[in-house]
Design a protein around this motif. Structure first.
Motif, PDB file in Angstrom:
ATOM      1  N   LEU A 337       0.840  -1.208   0.000  1.00 36.02           N
ATOM      2  CA  LEU A 337       0.000   0.000   0.000  1.00 36.02           C
ATOM      3  C   LEU A 337       0.874   1.256   0.000  1.00 36.02           C
ATOM      4  O   LEU A 337       0.611   2.207  -0.753  1.00 36.02           O
ATOM      5  N   SER A 338       1.923   1.251   0.830  1.00 36.85           N
ATOM      6  CA  SER A 338       2.805   2.419   0.892  1.00 36.85           C
ATOM      7  C   SER A 338       3.464   2.678  -0.455  1.00 36.85           C
ATOM      8  O   SER A 338       3.539   3.818  -0.921  1.00 36.85           O
ATOM      9  N   LEU A 339       3.933   1.601  -1.073  1.00 30.49           N
ATOM     10  CA  LEU A 339       4.586   1.736  -2.377  1.00 30.49           C
ATOM     11  C   LEU A 339       3.606   2.315  -3.396  1.00 30.49           C
ATOM     12  O   LEU A 339       3.906   3.273  -4.106  1.00 30.49           O
ATOM     13  N   LEU A 388      -1.617   4.749   8.210  1.00 30.65           N
ATOM     14  CA  LEU A 388      -0.916   3.499   8.554  1.00 30.65           C
ATOM     15  C   LEU A 388      -0.990   3.217  10.046  1.00 30.65           C
ATOM     16  O   LEU A 388      -1.098   2.057  10.459  1.00 30.65           O
ATOM     17  N   ILE A 389      -0.937   4.280  10.862  1.00 34.26           N
ATOM     18  CA  ILE A 389      -1.058   4.076  12.313  1.00 34.26           C
ATOM     19  C   ILE A 389      -2.401   3.415  12.616  1.00 34.26           C
ATOM     20  O   ILE A 389      -2.496   2.436  13.360  1.00 34.26           O
ATOM     21  N   ALA A 390      -3.458   3.960  11.975  1.00 35.18           N
ATOM     22  CA  ALA A 390      -4.804   3.409  12.232  1.00 35.18           C
ATOM     23  C   ALA A 390      -4.952   1.996  11.668  1.00 35.18           C
ATOM     24  O   ALA A 390      -5.587   1.139  12.291  1.00 35.18           O
ATOM     25  N   LEU A 391      -4.355   1.750  10.508  1.00 41.17           N
ATOM     26  CA  LEU A 391      -4.561   0.453   9.846  1.00 41.17           C
ATOM     27  C   LEU A 391      -3.726  -0.664  10.462  1.00 41.17           C
ATOM     28  O   LEU A 391      -4.144  -1.814  10.514  1.00 41.17           O
ATOM     29  N   LEU A 392      -2.524  -0.290  10.923  1.00 41.17           N
ATOM     30  CA  LEU A 392      -1.586  -1.336  11.367  1.00 41.17           C
ATOM     31  C   LEU A 392      -1.741  -1.711  12.843  1.00 41.17           C
ATOM     32  O   LEU A 392      -1.280  -2.768  13.259  1.00 41.17           O
ATOM     33  N   LEU A 393      -2.375  -0.831  13.597  1.00 41.50           N
ATOM     34  CA  LEU A 393      -2.400  -1.050  15.049  1.00 41.50           C
ATOM     35  C   LEU A 393      -3.276  -2.250  15.411  1.00 41.50           C
ATOM     36  O   LEU A 393      -4.463  -2.263  15.110  1.00 41.50           O
ATOM     37  N   PHE A 439       6.228   0.099  10.537  1.00 36.78           N
ATOM     38  CA  PHE A 439       5.951   1.506  10.244  1.00 36.78           C
ATOM     39  C   PHE A 439       7.212   2.182   9.678  1.00 36.78           C
ATOM     40  O   PHE A 439       7.152   2.914   8.692  1.00 36.78           O
ATOM     41  N   GLY A 440       8.337   1.874  10.319  1.00 32.52           N
ATOM     42  CA  GLY A 440       9.608   2.423   9.841  1.00 32.52           C
ATOM     43  C   GLY A 440       9.917   1.972   8.430  1.00 32.52           C
ATOM     44  O   GLY A 440      10.339   2.760   7.580  1.00 32.52           O
ATOM     45  N   LEU A 441       9.676   0.683   8.154  1.00 29.58           N
ATOM     46  CA  LEU A 441       9.951   0.153   6.816  1.00 29.58           C
ATOM     47  C   LEU A 441       9.037   0.812   5.779  1.00 29.58           C
ATOM     48  O   LEU A 441       9.462   1.111   4.660  1.00 29.58           O
ATOM     49  N   ASN A 442       7.803   1.052   6.168  1.00 26.97           N
ATOM     50  CA  ASN A 442       6.888   1.753   5.260  1.00 26.97           C
ATOM     51  C   ASN A 442       7.427   3.143   4.932  1.00 26.97           C
ATOM     52  O   ASN A 442       7.352   3.593   3.788  1.00 26.97           O
ATOM     53  N   GLY A 443       7.983   3.802   5.951  1.00 24.92           N
ATOM     54  CA  GLY A 443       8.574   5.124   5.735  1.00 24.92           C
ATOM     55  C   GLY A 443       9.733   5.054   4.760  1.00 24.92           C
ATOM     56  O   GLY A 443       9.899   5.916   3.899  1.00 24.92           O
ATOM     57  N   VAL A 444      10.549   3.998   4.896  1.00 28.05           N
ATOM     58  CA  VAL A 444      11.692   3.831   3.993  1.00 28.05           C
ATOM     59  C   VAL A 444      11.196   3.636   2.555  1.00 28.05           C
ATOM     60  O   VAL A 444      11.768   4.178   1.597  1.00 28.05           O
TER      61      VAL A 444
END
Lengths: 593, 347
Positions: A337-339, A388-393, A439-444
């Motif tokens: 999704l992030s990509l 992502l915070i809402a979806l991943l938690l 979350f960090g990896l999504n940021g990367v």
């Protein structure tokens, strides 16, 4: 007699459909009744009749000027000329324009009704199943979730599909009688179908996720989609992520219709509304590609966008349907999704002045700086981060369960290396683990796409980009840690507290600084490095201030991570102890046999 | 973990000894569902909702053909336990096996889902479908073969054949409940879980429901049923479990429960001198105590089963005592349950 035969054919058809997809059969059985069909067909036919009559009465009956006449146009309205010399002969009529006007009205109505109506029906149906308690029976059946949801997607809006099919003959007939390229009409249908897939899947997913709204889901979902569609009708929004919304509105693909038509000049003067490009769509660009210059590129991009998001929603939907208690998105899917989102965000954000040069091969781009670039990109970045915070938690209980299982696992394995590997794997891939690392990896991933975009442009300092990205990433990560900590603190209203904390941190601090008269360029402006306005602050901050900002953010991250991990470990341990305490077993007669 | 519940064959019931199916019943349980292991096994099943433990560390085995009655006050955790067993809720902790195979609802367990039928307390129907369409829909969802015949059989069993073209909204509560049961057994599950199936039904509807349950048992189904109508449970259950505050505090065959927890009494009316009768009773080992109820009647607290009561009667008759009444009674399930609750509250 005819009714009986039709009913038998319908029954036979439903039987065959039921063999393939029982859910679809059930939806059709409940909806395909004569009364419902008439309720869908009569308004459709009345609407078509009304639209045709609306323009029939405007046909030239007497001179001197009429919209559909073909004479000279001295005052903006063509003068009427007779076909023959006698007074009894008819008027020369601009039939392509007449049909184009009907096409315009029909096309305007269809996407709004079909998309919004379908979204409402699907969200309402699923939320009703949830409230009634029947959804659990579908979940518990051996049918795959995919089959059930596909049945819903195809079956629930069936009356809308019937209405759509009823309007298509006139729409196609009218389109064929204009001198537009019919392939463009077909492409419009393609974009419409792809948009329906996207929003319909989204509506089902929203109904499942927003279960707590207790029946308000359909209204909210329809409202949100209406806002997106309207945002897609906006005026000029070049070089902004807002351009993205245009791709979600199928009506935009009609703006290319009049291009390259034999009577373009004639039509072009008189055409209005959606059939002409009045919103700068010709300058629509993505990743510096002049998409708006060519209809095929635009249609392809719109279809890819809608189908891509449709697929994402579908995957989320399947997951939510099968496992309603887990986090909304799996860590694995979050990377995709992030990509996907970053490719779109960056693609639209990186071309502020694209209107000037994207369509001019001789134009040499200027030198925008990273601050300016990131400032324009940051809203998208923040929205994606919060999403992502809402979806991943995971749920608080899932987090505690994970900690407990981890504790149990630790007892079985003594090798620290194996434990660390398993912990990392858990944090990156396992659904119930804390999502900080994911979350960090999504940021990367987002940064990689952004760096690629900057690389394509080749004029921006990557160092500045790293600094700003790092500050943002840490800021959002700290936000996530606060939310996680609140989640396991056993507060009843932890969700609202988390939203409050994020709002206070995200908006409250910059506002407070502003009220104190501190600006990014003034003394104390470095304080903005700790806020979401970091890009602006980086522009004027010196190296020392940035280093301090980094150090403080990192310290905060370490502190929050440590306290969170400790508390989670304690909860896992206490629960493990509580649950593993031996107590006298009840008499189990069946075991004694 | 699986080894903890290695297959145990019930001595009383084995697939070969199952009774022949009654009319309207499946001709046979699907082979996937037909095993000699317990139909359902749970170990350490626990469910937490935030700070509340709704179900606490429950172990249970249900064997083929068994009817297990689950009783307990409201909020004891019966529904939560049942929902976990059928995959409608995820356990916080613990393991579930269906026919000896681990069962997790969030994983691909569609084969095992076919072995389960679940009728919850408040069972919703689809208003826009007829009875036939409704059952046909679920039969298709579960991939039932020979659907048409099966539907007629099931409708016959639940006595709804004449209502097959009626919309489900037009049915009475009892009919809706029977339709719900029909939906639950349409795919011939080996395990049937019924949560308060007779709540709100009138006596006639309850009797009809009881008869259906008996027929299903004869067909070899394992049934787990919760109800507040304990007389119904006593009528057809083979085993009873009592739940309280999330714990399964009792679990035993019904007869054993009666023997262990039910106070047995014998009311004896004599035409002669009660002193002779009292003397004769005093010499009997099975008599715990005796009390004069009236001039001619004595109430005896008794330890033993119906056979023991017969022995007692025979010995009294042999002593030539002029008895004119000998009534052997025992406390019913409801009394046992209420006593159990009283005892818990006192303790």
């Amino acid at each position: 007699m005819i009714t009986t035969t039709t009913a038998k054919i319908l029954e036979l058809g439903l039987d065959k459909i039921g063999d393939w997809n029982p859910q679809l059969m059930r939806e059709l059985q409940g909806r395909l009744r004569w009364r419902n069909l008439l309720m869908a067909l009569i308004p459709t036919i009345l609407l078509q009749t009304f639209i045709v009559l609306k323009y029939v009465v405007k046909l030239p009956v007497e001179g001197p000027a009429n919209r559909y006449c073909m004479g000279p146009t001295p005052n903006g309205m063509p003068l009427c000329e007779r076909l023959g010399t006698s007074a009894a002969s008819g008027w020369q009529t601009n039939w392509p324009l007449f049909w184009a006007d009907i096409l315009k009205d029909l096309s305007l109505v269809v996407p709004w009704v079909v998309v919004l109506g379908g979204v409402y029906l699907l969200a309402a149906d699923l939320s009703k199943e949830i409230r009634r308690g029947t959804l659990n029976f579908l979940r518990m059946s051996p049918q795959q979730g995919r089959q059930i949801l596909l049945g819903k997607l195809l079956g629930v809006p069936i009356l809308l599909y019937v209405a759509l099919v009823a309007i298509l003959p006139l729409h196609s007939f009218v389109a064929l009688h204009t001198d537009f390229d019919f392939a463009k009409i077909l492409a419009f249908y393609g974009v419409l179908v792809a948009t329906m897939v996207c929003f319909y899947a989204a509506a089902l997913w929203f109904a499942l996720v927003a279960e707590a709204l207790q029946g308000f889901q359909p209204w909210l979902a329809t409202g949100l989609v209406a806002v997106i569609l309207m945002a897609g009708m906006q005026g000029d929004a070049q070089g902004s992520v807002l351009n993205w919304a245009r791709l979600f509105n199928p009506l935009n693909s009609l703006r290319f219709l009049a291009d390259n038509t034999p009577s373009k000049d004639n039509l072009g003067i008189m055409l209005d509304g959606i059939l002409t490009d009045t919103h700068g769509l010709r300058h629509f660009a993505w990743w510096y590609a002049p998409i708006g210059a060519d209809f095929r590129s635009y249609a392809l991009l719109a279809i890819s966008n809608a189908l891509g998001f449709g697929l994402i929603y579908w995957l989320l939907l399947e997951r939510r349907f099968q496992s309603p208690a887990t986090s909304i998105i799996s860590k694995r899917h979050s990377y995709g999704l992030s990509l996907w989102a970053a490719v779109w965000f960056v693609g639209f954000d990186l071309q502020q002045d694209c209107a000037d040069y994207c369509f001019d091969p001789n134009y040499i781009p200027g030198t925008p700086n990273a601050i300016w670039l990131f400032a324009s990109f940051s809203p998208s970045f923040i929205i994606l981060g919060l999403l992502l915070i809402a979806l991943l938690l995971p749920t608080p209980q899932a987090l505690i369960d994970w900690a407990r299982y981890r504790r149990q696992g630790e007892r079985q394995s003594d090798r620290p290396h194996a434990q660390l590997t398993r912990l990392l794997q858990d944090l990156l891939w396992q659904d119930n683990s804390p999502p900080m690392l994911a979350f960090g990896l999504n940021g990367v991933i987002v940064l990689a796409v952004l760096a690629l975009g900057v690389g394509v442009q080749g004029t921006v300092s990557l160092t500045q980009l790293w600094v700003i990205w790092g500050l943002y990433e840490l800021l959002l990560l700290n936000g996530l840690l606060v939310v996680q900590r609140l989640a396991i603190a056993n507060f009843t209203h932890w969700r609202w507290m988390a939203i409050g904390a994020l709002l206070a941190g995200g908006l409250g601090v910059p506002m407070a600084l502003g009220l104190l008269g501190i600006q990014t360029g003034t003394s104390g402006g470095s304080l903005f490095l700790f806020t979401l306005m970091a890009p602006q602050a980086v522009e004027v901050a010196n190296f020392g201030a940035m280093a301090i900002a980094f150090a403080v953010q990192l310290s905060l991250t370490t502190l929050l991570t440590t306290t969170f991990s400790r508390r989670l470990g304690q909860l896992g341990q206490s629960e493990w102890k509580a649950l593993s305490e031996q107590r006298p077993r009840p008499r189990l007669a069946s075991l004694d046999r | 973990m699986v080894s903890e519940i290695s297959p145990q064959i019930s001595p009383q019931i084995s697939p070969q000894s199952w009774p022949r199916p009654a009319s309207g019943m499946p001709s046979e349980i699907p082979s996937d569902c037909l095993t000699a292991t317990p139909t359902l096994s749970v170990r350490g099943l626990t469910k937490r909702f935030q700070q509340k433990i709704a179900v606490n560390d429950i172990d249970l085995d249900l064997f083929p053909g068994e009817i297990y009655g689950l009783i307990g006050p409201n909020g004891a955790g019966k529904t939560t336990l049942m929902e976990m067993m059928v995959g409608a809720a995820m356990p916080t902790l613990g393991e579930i096996w269906i026919d000896g195979q681990p069962f997790r609802s969030d994983q691909n367990s569609s084969r095992l889902q076919r072995c389960i039928g679940f009728l919850p307390d408040d069972y919703p129907l689809y208003d826009d479908l007829s009875v036939w369409q409704y059952l046909d829909y679920f039969a298709r969802l579960y991939g039932v073969r020979d659907r048409r015949d099966r539907l007629y059989d099931i409708l016959e069993l639940v006595q709804l054949t004449s209502k097959r073209h009626s919309l489900t909204t037009t049915l009475s509560r009892g009919m809706k409940q029977r339709l719900g049961l029909a939906r639950t057994i349409i795919h011939q599950p080996s395990l049937l879980v019924l949560d308060e199936p007779v709540s709100g039904l009138d006596p006639v509807a309850r009797m009809e429901f009881r008869n259906i349950i008996r027929t299903l048992q004869q067909g070899g189904m394992t049934i787990l049923i919760s109800s507040h109508v304990l007389s119904d449970l006593a009528d057809f259950c083979t085993t009873i479990g009592i739940m309280e505050l999330g714990h399964l505090v009792e679990s035993a065959p019904l007869e054993e429960l009666y023997q262990r927890l039910s106070r047995q009494q014998i009311f004896i009316v004599s035409l002669g001198d009660l002193a002779d009768l009292e003397a004769a009773l005093a010499s009997q080992a099975c008599v715990i105590s005796q009390t004069r109820v009236s001039e001619r009647e004595i109430r005896v607290e008794f330890e033993g089963d119906a056979g023991g009561a017969g022995e007692l009667l025979r010995s009294l008759m042999a002593a030539n005592l002029p008895l004119c009444q000998f009534n052997h009674t025992r406390e019913d399930l409801e009394t046992i349950f209420l006593k159990h609750l009283d005892h818990k509250q006192v303790s």
